[in-house]
Design a protein around this motif. Structure first.
Motif, short mmCIF file in Angstrom:
data_model
loop_
_atom_site.label_atom_id
_atom_site.label_comp_id
_atom_site.label_asym_id
_atom_site.label_seq_id
_atom_site.Cartn_x
_atom_site.Cartn_y
_atom_site.Cartn_z
N VAL A 5 0.85 -1.19 0.00
CA VAL A 5 0.00 0.00 0.00
C VAL A 5 0.89 1.24 0.00
N ILE A 6 0.61 2.16 -0.93
CA ILE A 6 1.42 3.36 -1.14
C ILE A 6 0.54 4.61 -1.04
N ASN A 7 1.06 5.65 -0.38
CA ASN A 7 0.36 6.93 -0.34
C ASN A 7 0.42 7.57 -1.73
N GLU A 8 -0.75 7.87 -2.30
CA GLU A 8 -0.80 8.39 -3.66
C GLU A 8 -0.13 9.74 -3.79
N GLU A 9 -0.21 10.55 -2.76
CA GLU A 9 0.32 11.92 -2.82
C GLU A 9 1.82 11.97 -2.66
N THR A 10 2.35 11.22 -1.69
CA THR A 10 3.78 11.30 -1.36
C THR A 10 4.61 10.17 -1.95
N GLY A 13 -7.24 7.25 -0.99
CA GLY A 13 -6.06 7.95 -1.50
C GLY A 13 -4.81 7.09 -1.49
N SER A 14 -5.01 5.75 -1.49
CA SER A 14 -3.85 4.82 -1.46
C SER A 14 -3.74 4.06 -2.77
N ALA A 21 -12.16 -5.80 -6.41
CA ALA A 21 -12.78 -5.21 -7.60
C ALA A 21 -12.99 -3.71 -7.41
N GLU A 22 -13.29 -3.30 -6.18
CA GLU A 22 -13.48 -1.87 -5.87
C GLU A 22 -12.19 -1.08 -6.05
N LEU A 23 -11.06 -1.76 -6.00
CA LEU A 23 -9.76 -1.10 -6.19
C LEU A 23 -9.46 -0.89 -7.69
N LYS A 47 -10.09 4.94 -4.04
CA LYS A 47 -10.60 6.32 -4.13
C LYS A 47 -9.45 7.31 -4.34
N THR A 48 -8.60 6.99 -5.31
CA THR A 48 -7.47 7.86 -5.63
C THR A 48 -7.92 8.97 -6.59
N ILE A 49 -7.16 10.06 -6.61
CA ILE A 49 -7.49 11.17 -7.51
C ILE A 49 -7.30 10.73 -8.96
N ASN A 50 -6.15 10.07 -9.24
CA ASN A 50 -5.93 9.50 -10.57
C ASN A 50 -6.50 8.09 -10.61
#
Length: 248
Positions: free
Chosen positions: A130-135, A164-165, A188-190, A211-214
């Motif tokens: 799991v990675i933080n999308e922003e950082t 946001g991950s 599937a939701e990912l 629920k990531t921005i991209n």
């Protein structure tokens, strides 16, 4: 004066038989020497069994496929050993599934090896980073044995992933035996399209997000099919690489 000696058919046949006997004796002697050396090796290393020798040979053969990429972080042009570098506006990733039940999976993100290839006994099943999308920070890692483990632990982990991950998944050996409808629905939701099709000993790689921005979705799937498998009961190892846009 030149003398020509005639050789009858009986003499020729006898020489051919002698030649065949010599070849046979040579093969038998070579076999005896090989067996003697093998038994001597087992005496020197009693922990070394025939099955272990076979496993070691398979592991070395499979590992050769992984040698080109050392995955060292030598700058943006070589992050995770990608065939083409990502731009500075992107995160780089590269994933390998496991091979048979001997050589484990790999997950590399931004030049850092999050899950390192290992031999049997580790990383069996579904492995998640799991990675933080922003950082781009690595938040946590989970490994879930889907052959004789508890799917409830996988479900709990999936539910705990924060919005946001980025989520990176690589499988090893069997990803599906204990996988139930609830776990499949959460994956599937990912963003996974293949999760409903994953079956016993399939190889599967996935990169998505919660629920990531991209909207991120990368996926590779190799079915377990004895008619096409590279390793009899297991399909060929698969790999996947790419670039994920950073958030401005």
């Amino acid at each position: 004066m030149i003398y020509v000696r005639k050789v009858g058919p009986f003499v020729v046949h006898r020489r051919q038989r002698n030649k065949k006997k010599f070849k046979f004796v040579f093969m038998v002697v070579g076999l005896i020497i090989s067996i003697s050396l093998f038994l001597k090796l087992l005496q020197m290393k009693p922990e070394l069994t025939v099955s272990k020798l076979v496993e070691r040979s398979l592991e070395e053969a499979v590992s050769d496929q992984l040698k080109p990429d050392d995955h060292k972080d030598d700058g943006p042009k070589n992050k995770c050993g990608l065939s083409k570098p990502c731009s500075e506006e992107d995160f780089a990733f590269k994933l390998y599934s496991g091979a048979t039940n001997i050589v484990g999976p790999q997950i590399c993100f931004e030049g850092k090896m999050i899950i390192q290839k290992d031999t049997r006994g580790k990383w069996l099943g579904i492995n998640i980073a799991v990675i933080n999308e922003e950082t781009g920070e690595h938040i946590k890692t989970g490994s879930f044995n889907m052959w004789n483990g508890k799917v409830e632990e996988l479900i709990e982990f999936l539910k705990s992933i924060e919005d946001g991950s980025l989520v990176l998944i690589a499988t090893f050996d069997d990803p599906a035996t204990k996988l139930n409808d609830e776990a499949r629905a959460l994956i599937a939701e990912l963003g996974s399209s293949y999760i409903s099709q994953i079956k016993f000993r399939d190889n599967w790689l996935f990169v998505g997000g919660k629920k990531t921005i991209n909207q991120v979705s990368y996926e590779e799937h190799m079915k377990n099919d004895r008619e096409t498998n590279k390793y009899e009961s297991w399909p060929e190892m698969i790999e996947m690489e790419g670039c994920i846009p950073r958030i401005d």
